[in-house]
Design a protein around this motif. Structure first.
Motif, short mmCIF file in Angstrom:
data_model
loop_
_atom_site.label_atom_id
_atom_site.label_comp_id
_atom_site.label_asym_id
_atom_site.label_seq_id
_atom_site.Cartn_x
_atom_site.Cartn_y
_atom_site.Cartn_z
N LEU A 80 0.85 -1.18 0.00
CA LEU A 80 0.00 0.00 0.00
C LEU A 80 0.89 1.24 0.00
N LEU A 81 0.97 1.90 -1.14
CA LEU A 81 1.83 3.06 -1.32
C LEU A 81 0.97 4.31 -1.15
N ARG A 82 1.00 4.87 0.06
CA ARG A 82 0.09 5.95 0.45
C ARG A 82 0.70 7.33 0.33
N GLY A 83 -0.18 8.30 0.11
CA GLY A 83 0.20 9.70 0.19
C GLY A 83 0.93 10.21 -1.03
N ASP A 84 1.69 11.28 -0.81
CA ASP A 84 2.46 11.88 -1.90
C ASP A 84 3.48 10.88 -2.43
N TRP A 85 3.83 11.04 -3.70
CA TRP A 85 4.81 10.17 -4.36
C TRP A 85 6.13 10.21 -3.61
N GLN A 86 6.72 9.02 -3.42
CA GLN A 86 8.03 8.89 -2.78
C GLN A 86 8.90 8.01 -3.67
N ALA A 87 10.14 8.39 -3.81
CA ALA A 87 11.07 7.62 -4.65
C ALA A 87 11.18 6.18 -4.17
N ASP A 88 11.02 5.94 -2.88
CA ASP A 88 11.11 4.60 -2.32
C ASP A 88 10.02 3.67 -2.84
N PHE A 89 8.94 4.22 -3.37
CA PHE A 89 7.87 3.39 -3.92
C PHE A 89 8.41 2.46 -5.01
N LEU A 90 9.34 2.95 -5.80
CA LEU A 90 9.89 2.14 -6.89
C LEU A 90 10.65 0.93 -6.35
N ALA A 91 11.44 1.14 -5.31
CA ALA A 91 12.18 0.03 -4.70
C ALA A 91 11.22 -0.99 -4.11
N GLN A 92 10.14 -0.53 -3.51
CA GLN A 92 9.15 -1.45 -2.94
C GLN A 92 8.46 -2.25 -4.04
N ALA A 93 8.12 -1.61 -5.14
CA ALA A 93 7.49 -2.31 -6.26
C ALA A 93 8.46 -3.33 -6.88
N GLU A 94 9.72 -2.95 -7.01
CA GLU A 94 10.71 -3.86 -7.54
C GLU A 94 10.86 -5.08 -6.64
N ALA A 95 10.87 -4.85 -5.33
CA ALA A 95 10.97 -5.96 -4.38
C ALA A 95 9.75 -6.88 -4.48
N LEU A 96 8.58 -6.31 -4.71
CA LEU A 96 7.38 -7.11 -4.88
C LEU A 96 7.52 -8.04 -6.09
N GLY A 97 7.95 -7.49 -7.22
CA GLY A 97 8.15 -8.30 -8.41
C GLY A 97 9.18 -9.39 -8.19
N MET A 98 10.27 -9.04 -7.51
CA MET A 98 11.32 -10.02 -7.25
C MET A 98 10.84 -11.11 -6.30
N THR A 99 10.09 -10.74 -5.27
CA THR A 99 9.58 -11.72 -4.33
C THR A 99 8.65 -12.71 -5.00
N MET A 100 7.77 -12.21 -5.83
CA MET A 100 6.85 -13.11 -6.54
C MET A 100 7.61 -14.05 -7.47
N ALA A 101 8.55 -13.50 -8.21
CA ALA A 101 9.33 -14.33 -9.14
C ALA A 101 10.20 -15.34 -8.38
N ALA A 102 10.77 -14.92 -7.27
CA ALA A 102 11.61 -15.83 -6.48
C ALA A 102 10.79 -16.98 -5.92
N GLY A 103 9.58 -16.70 -5.47
CA GLY A 103 8.71 -17.75 -4.98
C GLY A 103 8.37 -18.76 -6.06
N LEU A 104 8.09 -18.27 -7.25
CA LEU A 104 7.83 -19.16 -8.38
C LEU A 104 9.08 -19.95 -8.76
N ASP A 105 10.20 -19.25 -8.85
CA ASP A 105 11.46 -19.88 -9.25
C ASP A 105 11.84 -21.00 -8.29
N ALA A 106 11.62 -20.77 -7.00
CA ALA A 106 12.01 -21.76 -5.98
C ALA A 106 10.96 -22.84 -5.78
N GLY A 107 9.80 -22.70 -6.43
CA GLY A 107 8.75 -23.68 -6.26
C GLY A 107 8.01 -23.57 -4.94
N ILE A 108 8.15 -22.42 -4.27
CA ILE A 108 7.48 -22.21 -3.00
C ILE A 108 5.97 -22.08 -3.23
N PHE A 109 5.62 -21.48 -4.34
CA PHE A 109 4.20 -21.39 -4.71
C PHE A 109 4.08 -21.44 -6.22
#
Length: 154
Positions: free
Chosen positions: A125-154
């Motif tokens: 949940l990226l709230r309020g005014d735009w923050q540069a950190d939002f991009l890092a959080q979105a990138e981490a989300l993509g990486m987490t999802m891909a890592a879970g798939l890659d590792a067969g966790i889900f």
């Protein structure tokens, strides 16, 4: 055969498009070669896209305290077509909220619960005014999802 990560995200602005690009960049990390991620805008996404996905990231702006009309349209069109066959689909959510995002979150959670998809992490949940950190959080989300798939966790 590569696992498929589907990103169905409404991205009407430069900032929200940057969030989608960050998710895709995270999912394309070189240490995750077994995953292929692609973005399909909600108004173009089909039940067939969902049927081919091994996991999904949903993305929406907060619009009048609710999800975007585009994401709601996506759910309206695919819900019954994927309901039985895609139960348990690993999913995550990113909300770009100018205010608090709670109405948007409640609405998407209700639909995902009905679909019986599995949350793999708390919604981003990226709230309020735009923050540069939002991009890092979105990138981490993509990486987490891909890592879970890659590792067969889900």
């Amino acid at each position: 055969m590569k696992k498929q990560l589907l990103v169905v995200a409404h991205a009407p602005s430069a900032n929200t498009r940057a969030l989608v690009e960050a998710m895709l960049r995270g999912a394309a990390h070189p240490d995750l070669p077994a995953v292929e991620a692609r973005h399909v805008p909600p108004l173009e996404a089909t039940a067939e896209d969902v049927m081919a996905a091994d996991a999904i990231i949903l993305g929406t702006t907060e619009n009048l305290g609710y999800m975007s009309g585009a994401l709601k349209d996506f759910f309206d069109r695919v819900y019954y077509r994927v309901l039985e066959e895609k139960q348990g689909l690993p999913c995550a959510l990113c909300i770009r909220a100018g205010h608090d995002g709670t109405g948007t979150l409640r609405a998407v959670r209700g639909i995902v619960t009905g679909l019986r998809w599995n949350w793999v992490q708390e919604p981003l949940l990226l709230r309020g005014d735009w923050q540069a950190d939002f991009l890092a959080q979105a990138e981490a989300l993509g990486m987490t999802m891909a890592a879970g798939l890659d590792a067969g966790i889900f």
